[in-house]
Design an enzyme around this catalytic site. Structure first.
Site, PDB file in Angstrom:
ATOM      1  CB  SER A 283       3.983  47.095   4.618  1.00  0.00           C
ATOM      2  OG  SER A 283       3.466  45.821   4.942  1.00  0.00           O
ATOM      3  CG  ASP A 284       8.345  46.289   9.686  1.00  0.00           C
ATOM      4  OD1 ASP A 284       8.130  45.053   9.755  1.00  0.00           O
ATOM      5  OD2 ASP A 284       9.143  46.936  10.185  1.00  0.00           O
ATOM      6  CD1 TRP A 285       2.981  42.005  12.015  1.00  0.00           C
ATOM      7  CD2 TRP A 285       4.207  40.135  10.993  1.00  0.00           C
ATOM      8  NE1 TRP A 285       2.442  40.524  12.396  1.00  0.00           N
ATOM      9  CE2 TRP A 285       3.105  39.568  11.902  1.00  0.00           C
ATOM     10  CE3 TRP A 285       5.073  39.401  10.469  1.00  0.00           C
ATOM     11  CZ2 TRP A 285       2.953  38.305  11.939  1.00  0.00           C
ATOM     12  CZ3 TRP A 285       4.979  38.116  10.617  1.00  0.00           C
ATOM     13  CH2 TRP A 285       3.743  37.346  11.060  1.00  0.00           C
ATOM     14  N   GLY A 286       2.334  44.357   9.488  1.00  0.00           N
ATOM     15  CA  GLY A 286       1.019  44.799   9.858  1.00  0.00           C
ATOM     16  C   GLY A 286       1.191  46.603  10.019  1.00  0.00           C
ATOM     17  CB  SER A 287       3.652  49.037   8.809  1.00  0.00           C
ATOM     18  OG  SER A 287       3.647  48.671   7.583  1.00  0.00           O
TER      19      SER A 287
END
Length: 745
Positions: A283-287
């Site tokens: 995932s992207d950061w905190g997505s």
């Protein structure tokens, strides 16, 4: 002893096995793992404490530390340096039951210790060998600091320069973007992923992040499936199928109302099933957590469920898997088979990286010191920079500068040693770029320097908004006097590096602050002005195009920026860059791109009823593929002939000027009639060649079904018979054309 933990077979399985049987090893290890250990492999934490200092405090920090200490965390990012990486890897190897090593990741975007031109600038070089070398140097430096995974390359296609992250990609074209994706992945990963000078690549952001509405970062993306399959996805597909990218990162945006992190159509149907991708998705950061704000997940537990169902294998910094995935499996809400598939992918990646053979293979303080001080790396950076700058205009042969001329070097970026490092400059030593002033001094150019204006009014960093100077004109009068007294002016204007990049969208694309005012006053004082534009995106240069005789688009060129620019401006090197993205005349034209559809009323017509603006031209200021040199080139003898199952296109290119120079010959096609409307032009080949004055060369391109086909709305690849136009020249705005007919196969 740390090196006691070096054999995957001995630690995890119990018997040595050859490398080619790594898949069997993974299955055996998976069978021995508890659910807690499996979920741990799908968790990635940010570096949240000093590994050589005390343990962190606070509930979440203590829990994260305990998980790392217990050896049940799959990956960490932003832990850099042999000493720190060794400390944390030791936790994993000494305390985990199954001795599973961690993988360490970092944003190696346009260099690591040695900063290279931003990716959009590198794309302007159209030189795949140099782009590959840039990635290889960055990989070597990152690996020397214990890293084995980068969140690059970004392969998002974008048609909107308002979006700040265009600086991180390859521009607007899927063909060029695909070639660059392959070059960068191969540069990062090399021929052997387990080698100590290579790192795993990560194609991002899957998918359509570059189509964020209004060019506003993190915004929704809305586009049809024809655009998705023909424009957005090709660089990802090429990076996987042609270069073997080990990982993919999903995106922050929604597509068709679905957050990419939970989009099973993208991640399971297309990526893993249709394309057969065997690596893993992060995932992207905190997505994962952000799906709550999207209104798609009810809470963090629901976000964990949706993420794993959608095909997101590793969770970066949202804690959804860390907090809830184990419970979701235990209660039967999530099938453990989905977790097993994700863990299998992560473990296989660690095998491919050689971490099970030696978890400390990347960690060597002596190699770290040697690699990070290698002077050849800056030489590569300079060569990439020299081929990345684009000469947009050069009326009257104002460039190159001539020996003995009195030069006024003006502008707030002329003496800037930080902005040329680019948006990810925080990863490098501050103020480590060669400025234009220093480049001129080293080249022996006689000049007077006046900044004219100050660009920023506060010291900025990655996490803050930039405040620009809108009031201080105290240096403008001196700059104008210097301009009036000079034979020629070199005026260096543009963006601070943090005017572009993530979260740096701009509604207006002029020069920030008082720079436009300075430009107009300098040109009035001395019309013999050369404008050097440092930016992370195409800017609106309409006034400059109308009033300035020479314009060099310099982007942010990395640590050797000033050296490269001095070489280019003095003619030691002839500019050879070509635009990877269209430059608009005004913001109102955006999105503007060369490979558009013709529409039913293309015009121009004598009456008003055709597709156009009342107050602006349809034409761009500078088209995709545009770029001049200090020489001139002529294209002729365009021929098309059938060859095997395709066609060979040949053209003669001749240097008709007085300078040895490089030219990028570009091949475009148009499918005149198809079951899906096709663009007016599509790039399908290019070659960068160097020619001496008077020298000519015949360039040959091949068109196969791969180049002549397209995807329909369902994602099916079609090759349809019919008439095609083929066009060759030095930009997308070329009139040299021929036609051929593809018969029924």
């Amino acid at each position: 002893m740390l090196n006691a933990f070096v054999s995957f077979a001995a630690l995890a399985i119990g018997s040595a096995q050859p490398a080619e049987e790594a898949g069997t090893d993974v299955e055996a290890l998976l069978d021995r793992m508890t659910l807690e250990e499996k979920v741990g492999q799908l968790v990635q934490f940010n570096g949240f404490w000093d590994p050589t200092g005390p343990a962190p405090t606070g509930d979440m920090e203590e829990r994260k530390f305990a998980a790392v200490e217990k050896g049940i965390v799959g990956s960490m990012l932003n832990v850099v340096g042999a000493e720190d990486v060794r400390t944390i890897q030791t936790y994993a190897m000494e305390n985990s039951r199954l001795k599973i090593p961690m993988v360490f990741a970092y944003d190696v975007i346009h260099g690591h210790k040695t900063m290279f031109p931003i990716p959009l600038a590198e794309a302007a070089s159209w030189n795949m060998d140099l782009i590959g070398q840039s990635a290889a140097v960055a990989a070597e430096e990152a690996a020397a600091q214990g890293l084995n995974w980068t969140f690059a390359p970004m392969v998002d296609i974008s048609r909107d320069p308002r979006w700040g992250r265009v600086m991180e990609g390859a521009g607007e074209d899927p063909y060029l973007g695909s070639r660059i994706a392959v070059a960068r992945v191969r540069g990062f990963q090399g021929e052997d992923l387990s080698a100590v000078d290579t790192i795993a690549a990560c194609l991002k952001h899957f998918a359509a992040y570059g189509f964020a509405e209004a060019g506003k970062d993190y915004n929704a993306a809305e586009l049809g499936t024809v655009t998705l399959f023909n424009t957005v996805l090709p660089p990802f597909k090429a990076g996987i199928e042609e270069a073997g990218a080990l990982t993919v990162m999903n995106a922050f945006n929604t597509l068709n109302g679905i957050p990419a992190t939970a989009d099973d159509f993208l991640q399971r149907d297309i990526l893993k099933d249709r394309w057969g991708f065997e690596g893993f998705v992060v995932s992207d950061w905190g997505s994962g957590r952000e799906m709550i704000d999207h209104g798609f997940a009810a809470d963090l537990e629901d976000a964990a469920r949706l993420s794993i169902l959608g095909g997101s294998d590793m969770d970066m910094e949202s804690y959804a898997y860390f907090e809830h995935l184990e419970g979701l499996v235990e209660t039967g809400i999530v099938d453990e088979g989905l977790v097993d598939d994700a863990v299998r992918r992560v473990l296989q990646a660690k095998v491919d990286l050689g971490l099970f053979d030696d978890p400390f293979r990347y960690i060597d303080e002596a190699r770290e010191a040697e690699v990070l001080s290698d002077p050849e790396h800056r030489d590569v950076s300079r060569r990439v920079a020299e081929e990345s700058a684009v000469l947009l205009k050069n009326e009257g042969g104002l460039l190159p500068l001539k020996e003995g001329e009195r030069i006024a070097l003006i502008g707030p970026l002329a003496d800037d040693k930080d902005s040329p490092l680019g948006n990810w400059r925080a990863k490098a030593e501050k103020d480590s770029a060669v400025s234009v002033v220093e480049g001129f001094e080293a080249a022996g150019i006689a000049f007077d320097h006046e900044p004219g204006v100050v660009l920023e009014t506060s010291d900025t960093n990655f996490a803050t908004e930039i405040e620009v100077n809108m009031t201080d004109r105290s240096g403008m009068e001196e700059a104008v006097r210097a301009a009036a007294a000079a034979d020629k002016v070199v005026l260096v204007l543009g963006e601070d590096a943090y005017h572009s990049g993530e979260a740096r969208s701009r509604a207006e694309l002029g020069f920030p602050g008082l720079q436009q005012e300075l430009l107009e006053k300098v040109v009035e004082a001395n019309p013999n002005t050369v404008l050097v534009v440092m930016s992370g995106r195409p800017l609106v240069l309409t006034w400059a195009d109308e009033n300035v005789p020479a314009i060099l688009q310099a982007w942010h060129l990395g640590q050797e920026s000033g050296t490269a620019l001095a070489n280019l401006l003095t003619g030691k090197v002839s500019p050879s860059g070509k635009l990877p993205m269209t430059f608009p005349r005004s913001v109102g034209q955006i999105p503007i791109y060369y490979n558009a559809l013709n529409t039913g009323r293309p015009g121009p017509r004598t009456e008003v009823f055709w597709s156009h603006y009342m107050d602006e031209s349809n034409a761009p200021l500078y088209p995709f593929g545009h770029g001049l040199s200090y020489s001139s080139f002529e294209y002729d003898r365009l021929r098309v002939r059938e060859k095997g199952n395709g066609f060979e296109v040949s053209v003669r290119l001749r240097n008709t000027g007085n300078h040895e120079a490089k030219e990028v010959a570009q091949l475009y096609i148009r499918d005149r009639v198809a079951s899906v409307s096709r663009p007016v032009k599509e790039l399908k080949g290019f070659e960068k060649v160097s020619l001496r004055p008077g020298q000519s060369r015949t360039i040959r391109f091949e068109l196969t079904e791969k180049e002549l086909g397209f995807y329909d709305p369902r994602g099916e690849f079609l090759v349809e018979p019919g008439a095609f136009d083929v066009m060759v020249g030095g930009s997308s705005d070329t009139a040299l054309s021929a036609s051929f007919t593809l018969s029924e196969r």
